[in-house]
Write a protein that holds these residues in place. Structure first.
Motif, mmCIF file in Angstrom:
data_model
loop_
_atom_site.group_PDB
_atom_site.id
_atom_site.type_symbol
_atom_site.label_atom_id
_atom_site.label_comp_id
_atom_site.label_asym_id
_atom_site.label_seq_id
_atom_site.Cartn_x
_atom_site.Cartn_y
_atom_site.Cartn_z
ATOM 1 N N HIS A 44 0.845 -1.202 0.000
ATOM 2 C CA HIS A 44 0.000 0.000 0.000
ATOM 3 C C HIS A 44 0.872 1.240 0.000
ATOM 4 O O HIS A 44 2.077 1.175 0.257
ATOM 5 N N LEU A 45 0.265 2.366 -0.296
ATOM 6 C CA LEU A 45 0.990 3.632 -0.389
ATOM 7 C C LEU A 45 0.862 4.484 0.865
ATOM 8 O O LEU A 45 1.368 5.596 0.910
ATOM 9 N N GLY A 46 0.165 4.015 1.890
ATOM 10 C CA GLY A 46 0.046 4.749 3.139
ATOM 11 C C GLY A 46 -1.124 5.706 3.200
ATOM 12 O O GLY A 46 -1.440 6.235 4.261
ATOM 13 N N LYS A 67 -6.993 3.771 -11.684
ATOM 14 C CA LYS A 67 -6.204 3.680 -12.909
ATOM 15 C C LYS A 67 -4.808 4.215 -12.615
ATOM 16 O O LYS A 67 -4.485 5.364 -12.878
ATOM 17 N N LEU A 68 -3.985 3.349 -12.020
ATOM 18 C CA LEU A 68 -2.589 3.675 -11.735
ATOM 19 C C LEU A 68 -1.704 2.649 -12.416
ATOM 20 O O LEU A 68 -2.157 1.577 -12.802
ATOM 21 N N ALA A 69 -0.427 2.985 -12.531
ATOM 22 C CA ALA A 69 0.530 2.050 -13.126
ATOM 23 C C ALA A 69 0.633 0.798 -12.252
ATOM 24 O O ALA A 69 0.445 0.868 -11.042
ATOM 25 N N CYS A 73 5.769 -1.056 -12.073
ATOM 26 C CA CYS A 73 6.108 0.112 -12.886
ATOM 27 C C CYS A 73 6.189 1.406 -12.082
ATOM 28 O O CYS A 73 6.406 2.468 -12.659
ATOM 29 N N LEU A 74 6.009 1.354 -10.776
ATOM 30 C CA LEU A 74 6.058 2.571 -9.965
ATOM 31 C C LEU A 74 7.474 3.124 -9.906
ATOM 32 O O LEU A 74 8.445 2.374 -9.905
ATOM 33 N N PRO A 75 7.607 4.457 -9.829
ATOM 34 C CA PRO A 75 8.943 5.047 -9.696
ATOM 35 C C PRO A 75 9.616 4.586 -8.399
ATOM 36 O O PRO A 75 8.943 4.268 -7.417
#
Length: 146
Positions: A44-46, A67-69, A73-75
């Motif tokens: 998760h992203l927090g 709709k996210l990468a 593929c995340l930076p």
């Protein structure tokens, strides 16, 4: 979350079984707030967004598709955290004596803490005031800080 000893008598004798039926019978082992699966490590992203491995999509804090990468593929600077999900049975009206199935919901730890937010704020306020009073009674002036 464990039941406090002073609140134990509000719960029925068969609370463990009732909780199990809600969490794994009705909710099928997934949070009824966001859809996170019980016992799994979830990326998760927090901020509530989490990676659904089964559907291979990002989901919001409410369980909606985003709709996210894809996760791979995340930076590199994106802080992805891993958390193990545990379901708990929550009372929607915050009354532990009301154990009707319509009043109970299977929630992960994030959804449960958000559901109980106002109660936690009230308890925090009460704790600060109790510390101030205890300091005044036994230790003299107690510095009051938030």
């Amino acid at each position: 979350m464990p039941i406090r000893p002073e609140n134990r008598f509000f719960y029925p004798i068969d609370w463990k079984e009732l909780s199990y039926v809600i969490r794994f019978g009705r909710a099928k082992g997934c949070c009824e707030g966001c859809g996170r699966p019980h016992g799994q490590l979830v990326a998760h992203l927090g901020d509530g967004r989490w990676w659904d491995v089964q559907a291979n999509v990002w989901r919001s804090g409410k369980g909606r598709r985003l709709k996210l990468a894809p996760l791979a593929c995340l930076p590199a600077e994106t802080a992805v955290q891993l958390t193990r999900v545990y379901l708990a049975c929550a009372h929607l009206d915050h009354d532990p004596g009301n154990n009707e199935p319509a009043n109970l919901k299977a929630l992960c730890q994030r959804c449960h803490i958000l559901h109980d937010r106002e109660e936690h704020r009230r308890q925090r306020w009460f704790t600060y005031r109790r510390r101030k009073v205890t300091g005044d009674l036994f230790l003299g002036p107690y510095p009051f800080r938030f």
